[in-house]
Design a protein around this motif. Structure first.
Motif: not given
Lengths: 163, 154
Positions: A2, A85, A88, A91, A94-95
Motif C-alpha cells: 500500500k 508500523l 506490526y 507491516a 506492506e505500507i
C-alpha cells in the motif's frame, strides 16, 4: 503493498502524485490546469480531514494508493506511521509512505489565507501553479516507487525467503 | 482478540503523556504527588528531543494485558490520531487503538517550563518550572488515567 502519499496543508500534490502512480496523468509532459482540475481529490485540505486517509485507487500491480495531508509537521506524522508500523513488524514491508510537500511551506500558508478570504479562484490557480512547478519532482518520486516495486519482483527467491 | 493499544499523546512527548503512561503502568503512586526526583527517574521525562516527536514509546503491558505507549505529536495530535486510525484500518486493527490526549491537563507552568527546557535547552530555568507544573497537574492526570481505564474496554 500500500502506498500513502503525504502532503502538507492540502491534497494537491498528493493527488497529482497518486494520479501519476495510477496512470491517470501522463509523466511525459506537464499537465495543464484543466487536467489538474479533473483529478480526483485535487482539493485543499479541510481541518476536519487533517490526517484522514483518502483511497485513490489500485495501480496496475493491484497495490492500493492512498493520499492524506496534514496542516503542519508532516515529519511527525510520517514518523508516527513508521513507528506504528514497527509494532506490526510485517507491516513495514506492506505500507510505504511518500512525502510530497512543496519546497516552500509559505506557499501553503498563502493558499490557506486566500481560501479564508474567500478567494477560491486565486487559491486554485496557485495550487495548479504549485503542482505544475513540482511536477518533475513528483514524476521522479513515482518512477522511483515503480522501480522499487520492479526491484522487489526481481529479487532472487533466496533473498525473499531470508526476510 | 488482539490486545488494545492505549496511546497517550501530548505536544512534546516529554511530560504529560509520559507521566500519564507511568501512572497507567503503576510506575507512580496515585495516592500522593510524586517528588521531583521520582519524576526525573522516568526515562523520558524532560528528555525528549524534537527528532523524537512522532515516535511511539512502549511502556509495557498493563494489568489487563493492554499495551501502553506515549508519543509527542506537536500541534498535530488530532491528525496523528486520524492517520494512525486509517493505517490501523488498512491492517484490520482499527478496534485496537485508543488515543488519549493529555494536553488538556497541561498547565501554564508546564507549557513555559517545557518550552524553555526542551525547545530552548534552558534546562536550569525550565526544568524546575516544568517539574512544579507537573506536580500541580498530577491529580488531573490521575483522573484522566482512571477515566481511560474505565472507557478503553467500553
Amino acid at each position: 503493498m500500500k502506498y500513502l502519499y503525504l502532503g502538507l496543508g492540502d491534497l494537491y500534490l498528493p493527488a497529482v502524485a497518486s494520479a501519476l502512480h495510477l496512470g491517470l496523468l501522463s509523466s511525459d509532459k506537464r499537465p495543464n490546469y484543466q487536467e489538474l482540475g479533473g483529478l480526483p481529490n485535487f482539493m485543499p485540505g479541510k481541518n476536519v480531514d487533517d490526517g484522514k486517509l483518502f483511497f485513490s485507487g489500485k495501480d496496475q500491480a493491484g497495490h492500493s494508493v492512498y493520499i492524506l495531508c496534514v496542516k503542519d509537521s508532516p515529519d511527525v506524522v510520517e514518523r508516527a506511521i513508521q513507528s506504528f508500523l514497527g509494532i506490526y513488524s510485517k507491516a513495514r514491508d506492506e505500507i510505504t509512505i511518500l512525502t510530497c510537500c512543496p519546497e516552500n511551506s509559505q506557499v501553503v500558508k498563502l493558499g490557506r489565507m486566500l481560501k479564508r478570504l474567500g478567494l477560491l479562484g486565486i487559491e486554485r490557480r496557485l495550487a495548479c501553479k504549485l503542482a505544475v512547478n513540482r511536477f518533475p519532482e513528483l514524476v521522479r518520486l513515482t518512477r522511483q516507487v515503480q522501480n522499487n516495486g520492479k526491484d522487489e519482483k526481481k529479487k532472487p527467491a533466496f533473498a525473499a525467503a531470508s526476510k | 482478540m488482539p490486545a488494545k493499544k492505549i496511546i497517550y499523546h501530548c505536544y512534546g512527548g516529554a511530560h504529560s503523556s509520559v507521566v500519564a503512561a507511568a501512572i497507567h503502568m503503576g510506575g507512580l503512586q496515585t495516592d500522593r504527588v510524586p517528588s521531583p526526583e521520582e519524576l526525573m527517574k522516568l526515562t523520558l521525562f524532560d528528555k525528549q528531543t524534537q527528532d523524537g516527536h512522532g515516535l511511539l514509546h512502549f511502556f509495557g503491558f498493563d494489568e489487563k494485558g493492554r499495551q501502553v505507549y506515549s508519543v509527542g505529536c506537536r500541534s498535530v495530535g488530532a491528525a496523528v490520531e486520524k492517520a494512525l486510525s486509517g493505517v490501523a484500518e488498512i491492517l484490520g486493527a482499527e478496534k485496537e487503538l485508543f488515543f488519549v490526549d493529555t494536553l488538556p491537563c497541561v498547565n501554564v507552568k508546564m507549557r513555559i517550563g517545557g518550552y524553555l527546557s526542551r525547545r530552548w535547552q534552558q534546562i536550569t530555568l525550565g526544568r524546575p518550572l516544568v517539574l512544579q507544573g507537573t506536580r500541580d497537574a498530577f491529580p488531573t492526570l490521575v483522573q484522566l488515567v482512571a477515566k481511560t481505564k474505565e472507557e478503553v474496554d467500553g
